[in-house]
Scaffold this active site. Structure first.
Site, PDB file in Angstrom:
ATOM      1  N   LYS A  44       0.833  -1.213   0.000  1.00 54.87           N
ATOM      2  CA  LYS A  44       0.000   0.000   0.000  1.00 54.87           C
ATOM      3  C   LYS A  44       0.864   1.258   0.000  1.00 54.87           C
ATOM      4  O   LYS A  44       1.761   1.398   0.820  1.00 54.87           O
ATOM      5  CB  LYS A  44      -0.893   0.029   1.252  1.00 54.87           C
ATOM      6  CG  LYS A  44      -2.032  -0.956   1.218  1.00 54.87           C
ATOM      7  CD  LYS A  44      -3.089  -0.645   2.273  1.00 54.87           C
ATOM      8  CE  LYS A  44      -2.587  -0.664   3.677  1.00 54.87           C
ATOM      9  NZ  LYS A  44      -3.629  -0.577   4.698  1.00 54.87           N
ATOM     10  N   GLU A  92      -5.615  -3.375  10.571  1.00 55.66           N
ATOM     11  CA  GLU A  92      -6.277  -2.083  10.832  1.00 55.66           C
ATOM     12  C   GLU A  92      -6.767  -1.969  12.274  1.00 55.66           C
ATOM     13  O   GLU A  92      -7.466  -1.019  12.623  1.00 55.66           O
ATOM     14  CB  GLU A  92      -7.466  -1.913   9.877  1.00 55.66           C
ATOM     15  CG  GLU A  92      -7.072  -1.680   8.434  1.00 55.66           C
ATOM     16  CD  GLU A  92      -6.566  -0.258   8.206  1.00 55.66           C
ATOM     17  OE1 GLU A  92      -7.275   0.690   8.557  1.00 55.66           O
ATOM     18  OE2 GLU A  92      -5.442  -0.125   7.684  1.00 55.66           O
TER      19      GLU A  92
HETATM   20  N1  LIG Z   1       1.755   1.826   3.790  1.00 55.66           N
HETATM   21  C1  LIG Z   1       1.383   1.370   4.941  1.00 55.66           C
HETATM   22  O1  LIG Z   1       0.830   0.301   4.971  1.00 55.66           O
HETATM   23  C2  LIG Z   1       1.642   2.139   6.209  1.00 55.66           C
HETATM   24  C3  LIG Z   1       1.671   1.431   7.412  1.00 55.66           C
HETATM   25  C4  LIG Z   1       1.965   2.129   8.588  1.00 55.66           C
HETATM   26  C5  LIG Z   1       2.181   3.499   8.554  1.00 55.66           C
HETATM   27  N2  LIG Z   1       2.124   4.163   7.372  1.00 55.66           N
HETATM   28  C6  LIG Z   1       2.341   5.612   7.341  1.00 55.66           C
HETATM   29  O2  LIG Z   1       3.599   5.938   7.932  1.00 55.66           O
HETATM   30  C7  LIG Z   1       3.516   7.269   8.450  1.00 55.66           C
HETATM   31  C8  LIG Z   1       4.131   7.309   9.840  1.00 55.66           C
HETATM   32  O3  LIG Z   1       5.493   6.960   9.757  1.00 55.66           O
HETATM   33  P1  LIG Z   1       6.547   7.344  10.920  1.00 55.66           P
HETATM   34  O4  LIG Z   1       5.973   6.974  12.220  1.00 55.66           O
HETATM   35  O5  LIG Z   1       7.835   6.795  10.495  1.00 55.66           O
HETATM   36  O6  LIG Z   1       6.502   8.935  10.913  1.00 55.66           O
HETATM   37  P2  LIG Z   1       7.307  10.034  10.063  1.00 55.66           P
HETATM   38  O7  LIG Z   1       7.628   9.542   8.726  1.00 55.66           O
HETATM   39  O8  LIG Z   1       6.488  11.273  10.169  1.00 55.66           O
HETATM   40  O9  LIG Z   1       8.643  10.214  10.893  1.00 55.66           O
HETATM   41  C9  LIG Z   1       8.573  10.678  12.227  1.00 55.66           C
HETATM   42  C10 LIG Z   1       9.658  11.706  12.508  1.00 55.66           C
HETATM   43  O10 LIG Z   1      10.901  11.037  12.691  1.00 55.66           O
HETATM   44  C11 LIG Z   1      11.944  11.721  11.997  1.00 55.66           C
HETATM   45  N3  LIG Z   1      12.950  10.706  11.699  1.00 55.66           N
HETATM   46  C12 LIG Z   1      12.905   9.735  10.755  1.00 55.66           C
HETATM   47  N4  LIG Z   1      13.959   8.921  10.879  1.00 55.66           N
HETATM   48  C13 LIG Z   1      14.703   9.392  11.914  1.00 55.66           C
HETATM   49  C14 LIG Z   1      15.897   8.973  12.549  1.00 55.66           C
HETATM   50  N5  LIG Z   1      16.530   7.866  12.182  1.00 55.66           N
HETATM   51  N6  LIG Z   1      16.370   9.723  13.598  1.00 55.66           N
HETATM   52  C15 LIG Z   1      15.700  10.820  14.017  1.00 55.66           C
HETATM   53  N7  LIG Z   1      14.565  11.251  13.483  1.00 55.66           N
HETATM   54  C16 LIG Z   1      14.056  10.540  12.442  1.00 55.66           C
HETATM   55  C17 LIG Z   1      11.242  12.326  10.823  1.00 55.66           C
HETATM   56  O11 LIG Z   1      11.957  13.404  10.284  1.00 55.66           O
HETATM   57  C18 LIG Z   1       9.897  12.737  11.411  1.00 55.66           C
HETATM   58  O12 LIG Z   1       9.997  14.010  11.990  1.00 55.66           O
HETATM   59  C19 LIG Z   1       2.060   7.667   8.455  1.00 55.66           C
HETATM   60  O13 LIG Z   1       1.824   8.582   7.417  1.00 55.66           O
HETATM   61  C20 LIG Z   1       1.334   6.355   8.189  1.00 55.66           C
HETATM   62  O14 LIG Z   1       0.114   6.531   7.527  1.00 55.66           O
HETATM   63  C21 LIG Z   1       1.873   3.501   6.206  1.00 55.66           C
END
Ligand SMILES: NC(=O)c1ccc[n+]([C@@H]2O[C@H](COP(=O)([O-])OP(=O)(O)OC[C@H]3O[C@@H](n4cnc5c(N)ncnc54)[C@H](O)[C@@H]3O)[C@@H](O)[C@H]2O)c1
Length: 383
Positions: A152, A254
């Site tokens: 996805k 979900e």
């Molecule tokens: N495709 C899918 O099936 C699926 C599944 C789960 C989540 N998602 C999506 O993923 C997103 C959430 O991802 P997330 O939780 O990674 O959040 P994010 O991508 O917003 O990252 C969170 C924060 O961490 C920082 N960051 C990233 N790597 C870092 C590192 N190594 N060190 C320090 N800071 C770092 C980023 O700059 C950001 O500020 C949502 O949009 C969600 O909908 C998609």
């Protein structure tokens, strides 16, 4: 103590995930040469590296661009990494810049960042020229264990979380545990919430390991991260192998997401995805109890696991004050699972469990639930 400790990040493993007909080569190692070896012979004429600006990202970017540059030119595109930038406009900007840089059908997108960057990169790779090669380098625990373990790809649109999206497979996923040490505690806990979810809804045999491993102060070492990642891969593979579009058994993933998505949209990303899933699971458990499906012990288990990971059980005061029952009710009406099963206008289709590992019904785990019940229980148990 740092949320992820530097010890033991040398631990490495490699596996191939089967999601429908797709094969995702997942490599966990701190050794960039092992990653580059995976890309040998890919016949790529340009690497389009999509990442974010920032202190944590710059050294990683330099390392990756240097390594990829040995086989083909590298174009780096930097984005703001926040839920607000997860839009179709951003995907169009990426596509425009990639085309200007000389992208062809033999080029490959490489997402280096959290779930937001990986989703945006995946969307652009899926849409540009109707599909280009994709490599994902997830840098958050949530992205390593969840966002990239899926076909996805999506952006937020039309007021709906992940409102526009499609399916596209990464060929190679490289998770470097050493890069997690710069993550803040909230980002680590967000990843843990999804892993707890997998144990509660798909893999109850992981619960004992989780209970022994989780601690509110964090400080997980590389070996523990490898255990957590392996658990996530096993759980996701179990439901995704024969349901790659996530419309049947894999809807179990979900769990907790109905309320999570509403909170993410209503707070403009202040409640992040993983943290929202933690809150959402607390509400789901209470909805199931109210409907006579779940006992008190299992409801308490949700809270115990979340607290063990250091996750808050209730919203921060500022978020809580901004949340109204009417706003929540309206947002719940836009839940992206609507239509999978027939529901009345005042009902939702929600993932509920009757025990750990028992989503109901297993083949398409959605239960009709009154929207008012969900909104009322969320207000009662999250504020
Ligand atoms: N495709 C899918 O099936 C699926 C599944 C789960 C989540 N998602 C999506 O993923 C997103 C959430 O991802 P997330 O939780 O990674 O959040 P994010 O991508 O917003 O990252 C969170 C924060 O961490 C920082 N960051 C990233 N790597 C870092 C590192 N190594 N060190 C320090 N800071 C770092 C980023 O700059 C950001 O500020 C949502 O949009 C969600 O909908 C998609």
């Amino acid at each position: 103590m740092a949320s992820i400790a530097a010890q033991g990040v040398g631990s490495m493993f490699q596996t191939q995930l089967r999601i429908g007909a797709s094969r995702l080569n997942y490599l966990m190692t701190a050794d960039i040469r092992a990653f580059v070896d995976q890309l040998q012979g890919a016949g790529v004429d340009r690497w389009i590296v999509v990442t974010t600006a920032g202190d944590w990202a710059d050294p990683r970017l330099e390392e990756i661009a240097g390594a990829l540059g040995a086989s083909a030119p590298v174009t780096v595109l930097k984005l703001a990494e926040s839920e607000q930038s997860k839009t179709l406009e951003t995907v169009e900007w990426l596509a425009r810049e990639a085309v200007r840089a000389g992208t062809t059908r033999a080029s490959c997108f490489v997402g280096v960042g959290g779930g937001v960057i990986c989703n945006l990169t995946g969307m652009c790779a899926a849409l540009l020229y109707r599909g280009l090669k994709l490599v994902q380098v997830p840098t958050t625990l949530l992205a390593m264990t969840d966002a990239v373990i899926s076909l996805k790809q999506a952006v937020n649109a039309a007021g709906v979380k992940n409102g526009l999206g499609t399916y596209h497979s990464a060929d190679v996923i490289w998770a470097n545990p050493a890069w997690l040490v710069s993550l803040d505690a909230a980002a680590v806990r967000a990843g843990l919430a999804e892993i707890i979810k997998n144990a509660l809804v798909i893999s109850p045999h992981h619960l004992a390991v989780l209970k022994a491993l989780l601690r509110p102060e964090g400080g997980y070492d590389g070996g523990e991260i490898a255990v957590l990642v392996r658990m996530a891969l096993e759980s996701k593979q179990q439901v995704l192998e024969h349901d790659p579009a996530e419309r049947g058994r894999a809807l179990a993933l979900e769990y907790g997401h109905t309320v999570a998505h509403a909170l993410e949209i209503l707070t403009d990303g202040m409640v992040t995805h993983g943290i929202g899933v933690g809150y959402g699971m607390r509400v789901s458990a209470r909805v199931a109890r109210e409907m006579g499906m779940l006992d008190d012990t299992c409801v308490s288990l949700h809270d115990e696991l979340l607290a063990a990971a250091g996750l808050q059980l209730r919203l921060e005061p500022a978020t809580s004050a901004a949340l109204s029952i009417d706003g929540l009710r309206c947002q719940l009406e836009y839940d992206n699972k609507r239509g999978y099963i027939a529901t009345a206008a005042d009902e939702l289709a929600m993932v509920l469990i009757t025990a750990p590992g028992a989503p109901q019904p297993r083949e398409r785990p959605l239960t009709k639930v009154p929207i008012d019940l969900v909104a009322n229980l969320a207000m009662e148990h999250l504020r």
